[in-house]
Design an enzyme around this catalytic site. Sequence first.
Site, PDB file in Angstrom:
ATOM      1  N   ARG A  55       0.836  -1.210   0.000  1.00  0.00           N
ATOM      2  CA  ARG A  55       0.000   0.000   0.000  1.00  0.00           C
ATOM      3  C   ARG A  55       0.869   1.258   0.000  1.00  0.00           C
ATOM      4  NH1 ARG A  55      -3.972  -1.040   4.850  1.00  0.00           N
ATOM      5  NH2 ARG A  55      -4.809   0.977   4.228  1.00  0.00           N
ATOM      6  N   ASN A  90      -8.384   7.678   7.094  1.00  0.00           N
ATOM      7  CA  ASN A  90      -7.452   7.184   6.079  1.00  0.00           C
ATOM      8  C   ASN A  90      -6.005   7.387   6.511  1.00  0.00           C
ATOM      9  OD1 ASN A  90      -9.770   6.754   4.668  1.00  0.00           O
ATOM     10  ND2 ASN A  90      -9.549   8.524   3.320  1.00  0.00           N
ATOM     11  N   ASP A  92      -3.621   7.446   4.167  1.00  0.00           N
ATOM     12  CA  ASP A  92      -2.900   8.078   3.049  1.00  0.00           C
ATOM     13  C   ASP A  92      -2.680   9.560   3.362  1.00  0.00           C
ATOM     14  OD1 ASP A  92      -5.088   9.759   2.026  1.00  0.00           O
ATOM     15  OD2 ASP A  92      -6.022   7.911   1.330  1.00  0.00           O
ATOM     16  N   HIS A 107      -6.651   6.977  12.472  1.00  0.00           N
ATOM     17  CA  HIS A 107      -6.109   5.613  12.386  1.00  0.00           C
ATOM     18  C   HIS A 107      -4.657   5.585  11.928  1.00  0.00           C
ATOM     19  CE1 HIS A 107     -10.525   4.016  11.984  1.00  0.00           C
ATOM     20  NE2 HIS A 107     -10.204   4.356  13.216  1.00  0.00           N
ATOM     21  N   CYS A 134      15.593   1.228  13.678  1.00  0.00           N
ATOM     22  CA  CYS A 134      14.968   2.468  14.166  1.00  0.00           C
ATOM     23  C   CYS A 134      15.982   3.606  14.084  1.00  0.00           C
ATOM     24  CB  CYS A 134      14.492   2.276  15.604  1.00  0.00           C
ATOM     25  SG  CYS A 134      13.934   3.841  16.340  1.00  0.00           S
ATOM     26  N   THR A 175     -17.411   6.760   4.141  1.00  0.00           N
ATOM     27  CA  THR A 175     -17.076   5.770   5.181  1.00  0.00           C
ATOM     28  C   THR A 175     -18.265   4.859   5.418  1.00  0.00           C
ATOM     29  OG1 THR A 175     -16.417   5.426   7.486  1.00  0.00           O
ATOM     30  CG2 THR A 175     -17.585   7.487   7.020  1.00  0.00           C
ATOM     31  N   LEU A 201     -21.557   6.643  -1.741  1.00  0.00           N
ATOM     32  CA  LEU A 201     -22.134   5.967  -2.913  1.00  0.00           C
ATOM     33  C   LEU A 201     -23.346   5.144  -2.518  1.00  0.00           C
ATOM     34  CD1 LEU A 201     -19.243   4.272  -4.951  1.00  0.00           C
ATOM     35  CD2 LEU A 201     -20.785   6.087  -5.719  1.00  0.00           C
ATOM     36  N   GLU A 202     -23.253   4.535  -1.311  1.00  0.00           N
ATOM     37  CA  GLU A 202     -24.271   3.562  -0.912  1.00  0.00           C
ATOM     38  C   GLU A 202     -24.810   3.856   0.475  1.00  0.00           C
ATOM     39  OE1 GLU A 202     -22.155  -0.093  -0.965  1.00  0.00           O
ATOM     40  OE2 GLU A 202     -21.884  -0.047  -3.143  1.00  0.00           O
ATOM     41  N   ALA A 218     -17.888  10.954  -4.220  1.00  0.00           N
ATOM     42  CA  ALA A 218     -17.352  12.064  -3.428  1.00  0.00           C
ATOM     43  C   ALA A 218     -16.764  13.152  -4.336  1.00  0.00           C
ATOM     44  CB  ALA A 218     -16.284  11.541  -2.464  1.00  0.00           C
TER      45      ALA A 218
HETATM   46  C1  BJW Z   1     -17.568   6.031  -1.802  1.00  0.00           C
HETATM   47  C2  BJW Z   1     -16.858   6.050  -2.992  1.00  0.00           C
HETATM   48  C3  BJW Z   1     -16.878   7.251  -3.706  1.00  0.00           C
HETATM   49  C4  BJW Z   1     -16.595   4.095  -2.143  1.00  0.00           C
HETATM   50  N1  BJW Z   1     -17.557   8.291  -3.230  1.00  0.00           N
HETATM   51  N2  BJW Z   1     -18.245   7.072  -1.361  1.00  0.00           N
HETATM   52  C5  BJW Z   1     -18.319  -4.583  18.839  1.00  0.00           C
HETATM   53  C6  BJW Z   1     -19.189  -3.499  18.792  1.00  0.00           C
HETATM   54  C7  BJW Z   1     -18.700  -2.195  18.668  1.00  0.00           C
HETATM   55  C8  BJW Z   1     -17.342  -1.951  18.591  1.00  0.00           C
HETATM   56  C9  BJW Z   1     -16.495  -3.027  18.659  1.00  0.00           C
HETATM   57  C10 BJW Z   1     -16.977  -4.322  18.782  1.00  0.00           C
HETATM   58  N3  BJW Z   1     -15.915  -5.171  18.795  1.00  0.00           N
HETATM   59  C11 BJW Z   1     -14.786  -4.430  18.688  1.00  0.00           C
HETATM   60  C12 BJW Z   1     -15.120  -3.119  18.604  1.00  0.00           C
HETATM   61  C13 BJW Z   1     -14.191  -1.958  18.435  1.00  0.00           C
HETATM   62  C14 BJW Z   1     -13.512  -1.962  17.086  1.00  0.00           C
HETATM   63  C15 BJW Z   1     -14.567  -2.028  15.982  1.00  0.00           C
HETATM   64  O1  BJW Z   1     -15.143  -1.029  15.596  1.00  0.00           O
HETATM   65  N4  BJW Z   1     -14.805  -3.204  15.421  1.00  0.00           N
HETATM   66  C16 BJW Z   1     -15.829  -3.355  14.391  1.00  0.00           C
HETATM   67  C17 BJW Z   1     -15.356  -4.387  13.380  1.00  0.00           C
HETATM   68  C18 BJW Z   1     -17.135  -3.691  15.049  1.00  0.00           C
HETATM   69  N5  BJW Z   1     -12.777  -0.722  16.994  1.00  0.00           N
HETATM   70  C19 BJW Z   1     -11.527  -0.626  17.441  1.00  0.00           C
HETATM   71  O2  BJW Z   1     -10.917  -1.595  17.871  1.00  0.00           O
HETATM   72  C20 BJW Z   1     -10.908   0.757  17.439  1.00  0.00           C
HETATM   73  N6  BJW Z   1     -10.391   1.041  18.724  1.00  0.00           N
HETATM   74  C21 BJW Z   1     -11.175   1.102  19.798  1.00  0.00           C
HETATM   75  O3  BJW Z   1     -12.378   0.920  19.759  1.00  0.00           O
HETATM   76  O4  BJW Z   1     -10.485   1.445  20.937  1.00  0.00           O
HETATM   77  C22 BJW Z   1     -11.179   1.412  22.178  1.00  0.00           C
HETATM   78  C23 BJW Z   1     -11.960   2.651  22.485  1.00  0.00           C
HETATM   79  C24 BJW Z   1     -12.736   2.654  23.613  1.00  0.00           C
HETATM   80  C25 BJW Z   1     -13.484   3.764  23.918  1.00  0.00           C
HETATM   81  C26 BJW Z   1     -13.443   4.884  23.113  1.00  0.00           C
HETATM   82  C27 BJW Z   1     -12.664   4.871  22.025  1.00  0.00           C
HETATM   83  C28 BJW Z   1     -11.937   3.767  21.701  1.00  0.00           C
HETATM   84  C29 BJW Z   1      -9.765   0.837  16.442  1.00  0.00           C
HETATM   85  C30 BJW Z   1     -10.222   0.703  15.038  1.00  0.00           C
HETATM   86  C31 BJW Z   1      -9.030   0.674  14.100  1.00  0.00           C
HETATM   87  C32 BJW Z   1      -9.457   0.497  12.663  1.00  0.00           C
HETATM   88  N7  BJW Z   1      -8.313   0.296  11.865  1.00  0.00           N
HETATM   89  C33 BJW Z   1      -8.451   0.189  10.417  1.00  0.00           C
HETATM   90  C34 BJW Z   1      -7.073  -0.138   9.819  1.00  0.00           C
HETATM   91  C35 BJW Z   1      -6.185   1.105   9.881  1.00  0.00           C
HETATM   92  C36 BJW Z   1      -4.878   0.889   9.196  1.00  0.00           C
HETATM   93  C37 BJW Z   1      -5.058   0.548   7.734  1.00  0.00           C
HETATM   94  O5  BJW Z   1      -5.488   1.412   6.926  1.00  0.00           O
HETATM   95  O6  BJW Z   1      -4.777  -0.597   7.384  1.00  0.00           O
HETATM   96  O7  BJW Z   1      -8.956   1.424   9.879  1.00  0.00           O
HETATM   97  S1  BJW Z   1      -9.703  -0.985   9.912  1.00  0.00           S
HETATM   98  C38 BJW Z   1     -10.255  -0.071   8.498  1.00  0.00           C
HETATM   99  O8  BJW Z   1     -11.650   0.327   8.657  1.00  0.00           O
HETATM  100  C39 BJW Z   1      -9.433   1.228   8.517  1.00  0.00           C
HETATM  101  C40 BJW Z   1     -10.466   2.251   8.133  1.00  0.00           C
HETATM  102  O9  BJW Z   1     -10.052   3.533   8.556  1.00  0.00           O
HETATM  103  C41 BJW Z   1     -11.706   1.751   8.845  1.00  0.00           C
HETATM  104  C42 BJW Z   1     -12.983   2.298   8.290  1.00  0.00           C
HETATM  105  O10 BJW Z   1     -13.153   1.945   6.953  1.00  0.00           O
HETATM  106  P1  BJW Z   1     -13.862   2.958   5.938  1.00  0.00           P
HETATM  107  O11 BJW Z   1     -13.012   4.141   5.741  1.00  0.00           O
HETATM  108  O12 BJW Z   1     -15.232   3.197   6.385  1.00  0.00           O
HETATM  109  O13 BJW Z   1     -13.776   2.113   4.579  1.00  0.00           O
HETATM  110  P2  BJW Z   1     -14.797   1.021   3.966  1.00  0.00           P
HETATM  111  O14 BJW Z   1     -14.073   0.285   2.918  1.00  0.00           O
HETATM  112  O15 BJW Z   1     -15.416   0.218   5.037  1.00  0.00           O
HETATM  113  O16 BJW Z   1     -15.966   1.875   3.325  1.00  0.00           O
HETATM  114  C43 BJW Z   1     -15.764   2.710   2.211  1.00  0.00           C
HETATM  115  C44 BJW Z   1     -17.058   3.466   1.962  1.00  0.00           C
HETATM  116  O17 BJW Z   1     -16.855   4.385   0.911  1.00  0.00           O
HETATM  117  C45 BJW Z   1     -18.248   2.580   1.542  1.00  0.00           C
HETATM  118  O18 BJW Z   1     -19.375   2.920   2.342  1.00  0.00           O
HETATM  119  C46 BJW Z   1     -18.497   2.946   0.072  1.00  0.00           C
HETATM  120  O19 BJW Z   1     -19.880   2.916  -0.277  1.00  0.00           O
HETATM  121  C47 BJW Z   1     -17.951   4.339   0.026  1.00  0.00           C
HETATM  122  N8  BJW Z   1     -17.432   4.742  -1.285  1.00  0.00           N
HETATM  123  N9  BJW Z   1     -16.310   4.792  -3.196  1.00  0.00           N
HETATM  124  C48 BJW Z   1     -18.271   8.154  -2.074  1.00  0.00           C
HETATM  125  N10 BJW Z   1     -16.232   7.354  -4.904  1.00  0.00           N
END
Ligand code: BJW
Length: 237
Positions: A55, A90, A92, A107, A134, A175, A201-202, A218
């Site tokens: 990536r 993101n 990036d 993130h 490092c 998102t 989009l969706e 977007a």
């Molecule tokens: C377009 C388009 C166009 C396409 N125009 N639109 C059970 C219940 C609730 C929570 C939890 C649970 N079990 C565990 C949790 C917590 C967990 C979590 O949420 N898990 C879920 C799976 C349920 N979260 C965590 O662990 C987080 N930390 C945490 O909670 O700490 C404790 C805490 C406690 C109290 C307060 C606060 C915190 C950490 C989450 C870390 C996520 N990391 C990642 C990887 C980052 C590194 C990397 O990039 O590799 O982050 S995962 C991945 O998902 C990445 C993204 O940032 C994140 C979100 O994804 P995003 O951006 O939404 O992408 P997509 O692909 O899902 O969607 C794209 C969208 O775009 C789609 O909707 C398309 O329709 C749209 N689209 N083209 C407009 N042209």
Amino acid sequence: MKIVVLTGAGISAESGVPTFRGAGGLWEGQRIEDVASPRGFARDPERVHQFYNGRRALLTGGTIQPNAAHLALARLGRTRGIELTLVTQNIDDLHERAGSDDVRHLHGELLKARCTACGAVNPWREDLSRASICPACGGIDCLRPHVVWFGELPFGLEEVAAAIGRADRFVAIGTSGRVYPAAAFVAWAREAGARTLEINLEECPCSGDFHESRRGRAGDLVPEWVEELLSARKDRG
Ligand code: BJW
């Protein structure tokens, strides 16, 4: 006017950066817990390094450029009378390259490496491996991508929560609303009295939580929304 914008992978999709979920997404053929969790990294660091090296190479390869949505948000951030907090999930650097400053990377950032021994965070554009050294402490086999994996605490959350608490508008762009705590921001914003808009989009699991949803790319809808907002302000004098 105080505006908080949250962006996700969808805003960078038109620039050629793959999203995570759905067909052709980064997770396709991968188990999330293998490549985006501390446990996955401990089990197989080279596999995780390879995932992020690919990536990083795409991002630095010269083909990926900010698109009209990134540029429109940079324009919004430069507008007098608008206090914009730009929060991105993101990793990036397309918001920065479009001209936005003070981007909150919830993130983490792909072009940085963090030392698990001394904690130093350094710019990093090359491949990472267990043999990487490092720059701060000279340690070996201690660098990891400066990103937030599942189970880790997102960066700068307190400041972001405070900005949402003061916001007049909250806008989520590209998102899927499946990852917390970012998925809960719309609820926090509504509780604080902000007007909320989703651009995607969706339809997503939390689409119903927004006052308004606009469906489309977007790259088309974000410049349109920014223009609309700025014209309405001009009309009001
Ligand atoms: C377009 C388009 C166009 C396409 N125009 N639109 C059970 C219940 C609730 C929570 C939890 C649970 N079990 C565990 C949790 C917590 C967990 C979590 O949420 N898990 C879920 C799976 C349920 N979260 C965590 O662990 C987080 N930390 C945490 O909670 O700490 C404790 C805490 C406690 C109290 C307060 C606060 C915190 C950490 C989450 C870390 C996520 N990391 C990642 C990887 C980052 C590194 C990397 O990039 O590799 O982050 S995962 C991945 O998902 C990445 C993204 O940032 C994140 C979100 O994804 P995003 O951006 O939404 O992408 P997509 O692909 O899902 O969607 C794209 C969208 O775009 C789609 O909707 C398309 O329709 C749209 N689209 N083209 C407009 N042209």
